[in-house]
Design a protein around this motif. Structure first.
Motif, PDB file in Angstrom:
ATOM      1  N   PRO A 144      29.641 -10.640  -7.280  1.00  0.00           N
ATOM      2  CA  PRO A 144      28.590  -9.644  -7.016  1.00  0.00           C
ATOM      3  C   PRO A 144      29.033  -8.508  -6.094  1.00  0.00           C
ATOM      4  CG  PRO A 144      27.692 -11.869  -6.895  1.00  0.00           C
ATOM      5  CD  PRO A 144      29.179 -12.022  -7.015  1.00  0.00           C
ATOM      6  N   GLN A 145      29.821  -8.808  -5.074  1.00  0.00           N
ATOM      7  CA  GLN A 145      30.248  -7.769  -4.133  1.00  0.00           C
ATOM      8  C   GLN A 145      31.091  -6.704  -4.831  1.00  0.00           C
ATOM      9  OE1 GLN A 145      32.181  -9.267  -0.609  1.00  0.00           O
ATOM     10  NE2 GLN A 145      32.942  -7.235  -0.023  1.00  0.00           N
ATOM     11  N   ARG A 146      31.990  -7.134  -5.708  1.00  0.00           N
ATOM     12  CA  ARG A 146      32.831  -6.165  -6.413  1.00  0.00           C
ATOM     13  C   ARG A 146      32.008  -5.344  -7.413  1.00  0.00           C
ATOM     14  NH1 ARG A 146      34.948  -6.775  -2.786  1.00  0.00           N
ATOM     15  NH2 ARG A 146      36.861  -7.892  -2.260  1.00  0.00           N
ATOM     16  N   ILE A 147      31.065  -5.998  -8.069  1.00  0.00           N
ATOM     17  CA  ILE A 147      30.207  -5.273  -9.013  1.00  0.00           C
ATOM     18  C   ILE A 147      29.422  -4.189  -8.282  1.00  0.00           C
ATOM     19  CG2 ILE A 147      28.256  -5.494 -10.611  1.00  0.00           C
ATOM     20  CD1 ILE A 147      29.232  -8.385 -11.153  1.00  0.00           C
ATOM     21  N   GLU A 148      28.885  -4.539  -7.108  1.00  0.00           N
ATOM     22  CA  GLU A 148      28.102  -3.560  -6.355  1.00  0.00           C
ATOM     23  C   GLU A 148      28.993  -2.465  -5.761  1.00  0.00           C
ATOM     24  OE1 GLU A 148      24.693  -1.859  -5.774  1.00  0.00           O
ATOM     25  OE2 GLU A 148      24.959  -3.780  -6.826  1.00  0.00           O
ATOM     26  N   GLU A 149      30.231  -2.811  -5.449  1.00  0.00           N
ATOM     27  CA  GLU A 149      31.169  -1.793  -4.963  1.00  0.00           C
ATOM     28  C   GLU A 149      31.430  -0.744  -6.043  1.00  0.00           C
ATOM     29  OE1 GLU A 149      35.679  -1.678  -3.016  1.00  0.00           O
ATOM     30  OE2 GLU A 149      34.600  -3.599  -3.202  1.00  0.00           O
ATOM     31  N   LEU A 150      31.588  -1.192  -7.287  1.00  0.00           N
ATOM     32  CA  LEU A 150      31.750  -0.258  -8.391  1.00  0.00           C
ATOM     33  C   LEU A 150      30.471   0.549  -8.613  1.00  0.00           C
ATOM     34  CD1 LEU A 150      33.679  -2.534 -10.917  1.00  0.00           C
ATOM     35  CD2 LEU A 150      34.583  -0.492  -9.795  1.00  0.00           C
ATOM     36  N   ALA A 151      29.318  -0.092  -8.431  1.00  0.00           N
ATOM     37  CA  ALA A 151      28.043   0.613  -8.586  1.00  0.00           C
ATOM     38  C   ALA A 151      27.880   1.698  -7.518  1.00  0.00           C
ATOM     39  CB  ALA A 151      26.884  -0.378  -8.519  1.00  0.00           C
ATOM     40  N   ASP A 152      28.314   1.410  -6.286  1.00  0.00           N
ATOM     41  CA  ASP A 152      28.245   2.417  -5.215  1.00  0.00           C
ATOM     42  C   ASP A 152      29.120   3.625  -5.551  1.00  0.00           C
ATOM     43  OD1 ASP A 152      26.476   0.919  -3.721  1.00  0.00           O
ATOM     44  OD2 ASP A 152      28.034   0.006  -2.468  1.00  0.00           O
ATOM     45  N   GLN A 153      30.313   3.357  -6.111  1.00  0.00           N
ATOM     46  CA  GLN A 153      31.187   4.464  -6.490  1.00  0.00           C
ATOM     47  C   GLN A 153      30.565   5.262  -7.636  1.00  0.00           C
ATOM     48  OE1 GLN A 153      34.130   5.636  -5.057  1.00  0.00           O
ATOM     49  NE2 GLN A 153      33.661   7.303  -6.465  1.00  0.00           N
ATOM     50  N   PHE A 154      29.904   4.572  -8.544  1.00  0.00           N
ATOM     51  CA  PHE A 154      29.215   5.258  -9.646  1.00  0.00           C
ATOM     52  C   PHE A 154      28.154   6.208  -9.094  1.00  0.00           C
ATOM     53  CE2 PHE A 154      26.098   5.817 -12.981  1.00  0.00           C
ATOM     54  CZ  PHE A 154      26.852   5.905 -14.151  1.00  0.00           C
ATOM     55  N   ARG A 155      27.403   5.746  -8.085  1.00  0.00           N
ATOM     56  CA  ARG A 155      26.377   6.609  -7.483  1.00  0.00           C
ATOM     57  C   ARG A 155      27.010   7.836  -6.840  1.00  0.00           C
ATOM     58  NH1 ARG A 155      24.790   1.339  -5.649  1.00  0.00           N
ATOM     59  NH2 ARG A 155      23.000   0.556  -6.852  1.00  0.00           N
ATOM     60  N   ARG A 156      28.166   7.656  -6.189  1.00  0.00           N
ATOM     61  CA  ARG A 156      28.855   8.808  -5.597  1.00  0.00           C
ATOM     62  C   ARG A 156      29.317   9.775  -6.675  1.00  0.00           C
ATOM     63  NH1 ARG A 156      30.535   4.717  -1.917  1.00  0.00           N
ATOM     64  NH2 ARG A 156      32.401   4.225  -3.128  1.00  0.00           N
ATOM     65  N   ASP A 157      29.773   9.235  -7.799  1.00  0.00           N
ATOM     66  CA  ASP A 157      30.207  10.100  -8.891  1.00  0.00           C
ATOM     67  C   ASP A 157      29.029  10.849  -9.510  1.00  0.00           C
ATOM     68  OD1 ASP A 157      32.853   9.353  -8.569  1.00  0.00           O
ATOM     69  OD2 ASP A 157      32.743   7.724 -10.027  1.00  0.00           O
ATOM     70  N   LEU A 158      27.859  10.230  -9.505  1.00  0.00           N
ATOM     71  CA  LEU A 158      26.669  10.931 -10.002  1.00  0.00           C
ATOM     72  C   LEU A 158      26.383  12.182  -9.174  1.00  0.00           C
ATOM     73  CD1 LEU A 158      24.022   8.175 -10.872  1.00  0.00           C
ATOM     74  CD2 LEU A 158      25.233   9.678 -12.462  1.00  0.00           C
ATOM     75  N   GLU A 159      26.641  12.104  -7.867  1.00  0.00           N
ATOM     76  CA  GLU A 159      26.414  13.263  -6.997  1.00  0.00           C
ATOM     77  C   GLU A 159      27.339  14.419  -7.352  1.00  0.00           C
ATOM     78  OE1 GLU A 159      26.882  11.847  -3.045  1.00  0.00           O
ATOM     79  OE2 GLU A 159      25.129  10.496  -3.115  1.00  0.00           O
ATOM     80  N   ASP A 160      28.479  14.102  -7.954  1.00  0.00           N
ATOM     81  CA  ASP A 160      29.424  15.140  -8.369  1.00  0.00           C
ATOM     82  C   ASP A 160      29.291  15.479  -9.849  1.00  0.00           C
ATOM     83  OD1 ASP A 160      30.689  15.421  -5.833  1.00  0.00           O
ATOM     84  OD2 ASP A 160      31.787  13.548  -6.198  1.00  0.00           O
ATOM     85  N   SER A 161      28.174  15.060 -10.446  1.00  0.00           N
ATOM     86  CA  SER A 161      27.972  15.272 -11.875  1.00  0.00           C
ATOM     87  C   SER A 161      26.683  16.045 -12.118  1.00  0.00           C
ATOM     88  CB  SER A 161      27.909  13.927 -12.613  1.00  0.00           C
ATOM     89  OG  SER A 161      29.079  13.167 -12.391  1.00  0.00           O
ATOM     90  N   GLU A 162      26.599  16.607 -13.304  1.00  0.00           N
ATOM     91  CA  GLU A 162      25.413  17.361 -13.712  1.00  0.00           C
ATOM     92  C   GLU A 162      24.769  16.659 -14.905  1.00  0.00           C
ATOM     93  OE1 GLU A 162      24.481  22.013 -14.714  1.00  0.00           O
ATOM     94  OE2 GLU A 162      26.175  21.084 -15.761  1.00  0.00           O
ATOM     95  N   ALA A 163      23.482  16.370 -14.800  1.00  0.00           N
ATOM     96  CA  ALA A 163      22.777  15.706 -15.896  1.00  0.00           C
ATOM     97  C   ALA A 163      22.720  16.618 -17.116  1.00  0.00           C
ATOM     98  CB  ALA A 163      21.374  15.325 -15.447  1.00  0.00           C
TER      99      ALA A 163
END
Length: 476
Positions: free
Chosen positions: A430-449
């Motif tokens: 679970p910790q590694r899965i959530e670590e990847l999810a946190d990085q995904f959220r950071r990448d969303l901030e650098d993305s445009e919907a």
């Protein structure tokens, strides 16, 4: 008139041959028929060089089977497979015995429980960790990549490999023949002269003459002393460090592993080495007993055109089908097959939050246009797409709820599913899965919907270009 009839008969024969050989893959059949209509005289000739089934090669099949048998025992003897969901350390897998059973039967590599992993974000962190591990090698270094460049970072890896080889460490380098075709002979001679063994997997000319030019080894592997392993999306080249002025910042994800999982990364490397070099390596010293105290559940899944089943596609389809809350995906190339398309749409209907980050700046216009052809349908179904704007998105990551996640070389496209030799690490902790999810959220901030209304108003010329690229995409 006779010439016309002869040409017509040849054309019909070509259609029959392609339909007979490609009936299991309708999208490829349609693509080949389209190409045949565009250029009738060259249809079967081009098909011979680019479209033949990899499994038709008896020697390659025999070699792969022989290698699997020779390597089968060492990894299993030293690893501890997980057979119960209670032993995965992931509470979300409780009551999901069928998912664990599917993963266990999907690959020659079982789910194992004595592992420690570290997620590496981008090339700077990844190269530093890889070079540090190589510097500490005492027994062997096994490096396998799709692209190896003889540029600044390539020379740093070369220096370490030469130095370690002169110290008596066995160093083996395996590169894809097409992906690394620009690697100079001078560079390779320097490695060989120092005792580094180098081979190309499916060299361009040999693979073209053998009708296997379209099959490439896309894996990224580093194994040091059989105890430390790396895999993910990063090759060896300065562009991954953001030094390509055209692409700029390069967003990627890699993984460092210790424990049981390394045995199975090692086994995949040795199988590829056997196919490329003809040398059979299966000594127990390549699979030393490790002292890793980690308890993370990990599975290594190697997939490729030589497999009995399409492991990468099946793994992703199973995860998408199991997810109920979220499916988050990062991929540079998005050309899904009908099964993956249906799984994504069905997940939205179940109420899952389905988000996919693709590049905003493409490195391949043809593939990018093919990817865009799928967006209309999926946006209408409720899938959310984002274009990464900070640089180039090259990470190959997917997350299914808190059940599991994957880091590897597999793109969400049909080339990765059916034509490339690929490798993925499935993470259950679970910790590694959530670590990847946190990085995904950071990448969303650098993305445009991607706004569905705005996207649907693009011109007809753009749509036609996307449709043609999509039609031909199963071939390339």
């Amino acid at each position: 008139m006779k010439i016309f009839v002869a040409v017509l008969c040849l054309f019909i024969v070509q259609i029959i041959v392609i339909l007979f050989l490609e009936y299991r893959r309708p999208q490829r059949a349609v693509a080949w028929l389209f190409l045949l209509f565009c250029c009738p005289p060259l249809g079967l000739l081009v098909y011979y060089f680019l479209g033949r089934d990899y499994k038709q090669g008896r020697r390659l099949k025999a070699c792969a089977a022989e290698t699997r048998c020779g390597l089968h025992g060492h990894a299993e003897e030293r690893s501890r497979p997980i057979t119960r969901v209670e032993d995965t350390g992931n509470p979300e897998l409780a009551g999901r015995k069928e998912l664990l059973r599917l993963l266990s039967g999907l690959s020659e590599s079982p789910v194992t429980g004595r592992n420690a992993t570290r997620i590496l974000v981008n090339a700077g962190e990844t190269y530093a960790s890889m070079l540090e591990a190589m510097e500490a090698a005492s027994e062997h270094i096994h490096l396998e990549v799709y692209i190896f460049r003889d540029d600044g970072i390539g020379e740093r890896f070369q220096d370490v490999m030469i130095r370690k080889a002169r110290q008596g460490v066995k160093v083996r380098l395996l590169c894809d023949g097409l992906g690394s075709h620009k690697l100079s002979r001078r560079f390779l001679r320097a490695l060989s002269g120092a005792g580094v063994e180098t081979h190309l997997f499916l060299p361009p000319l040999a693979s073209l003459l053998g009708g296997r030019f379209n099959y490439r080894n896309h894996r990224k592997i580093l194994v040091v002393d059989g105890l430390v392993g790396f895999t993910g999306g990063i090759n060896i080249g300065d562009e991954y460090l953001g030094k390509d002025p055209k692409m700029g910042f390069w967003r990627d994800t890699h993984l460092k592993l210790e424990g049981d999982a390394v045995y199975f990364i090692q086994r995949i490397f040795l199988k590829d080495w056997r196919l490329a070099s003809g040398e059979r390596l299966s000594h127990p010293r390549l699979f030393p007993i490790h002292a890793c105290e980690g308890k993370e559940g990990v599975q290594i899944i190697g997939s490729g055109p030589d497999g009995a089943i399409d492991s990468a596609q099946t793994m992703i389809f199973a995860a998408l089908s199991a997810a109920e809350k979220r499916i988050w995906i990062e991929t540079p190339y998005f050309i899904p097959d009908p099964a993956i398309l249906r799984a994504l749409k069905t997940a939205v209907l179940r109420g899952a939050d389905v988000r996919i980050i693709i590049p905003g700046k493409p490195d391949n216009a043809f593939v990018y246009n093919a990817s865009l052809s799928y967006l209309d349908d999926l946006l209408d179904a409720g899938v959310k797409f984002y274009r990464y704007r900070k640089g180039f998105m090259h990470a190959k990551v997917w997350i299914a709820d808190g059940l599991l996640a994957s880091v590897g070389s597999v793109n969400l496209d049909m080339r990765s599913f059916y034509s490339n030799f690929e490798l993925s690490a499935v993470l259950l902790q679970p910790q590694r899965i959530e670590e990847l999810a946190d990085q995904f959220r950071r990448d969303l901030e650098d993305s445009e919907a991607v706004d569905p209304d705005v996207f649907s108003k693009r011109g007809n010329a753009a749509r036609r270009k996307e449709e043609i690229c999509s039609l031909l995409s199963p071939l390339l």
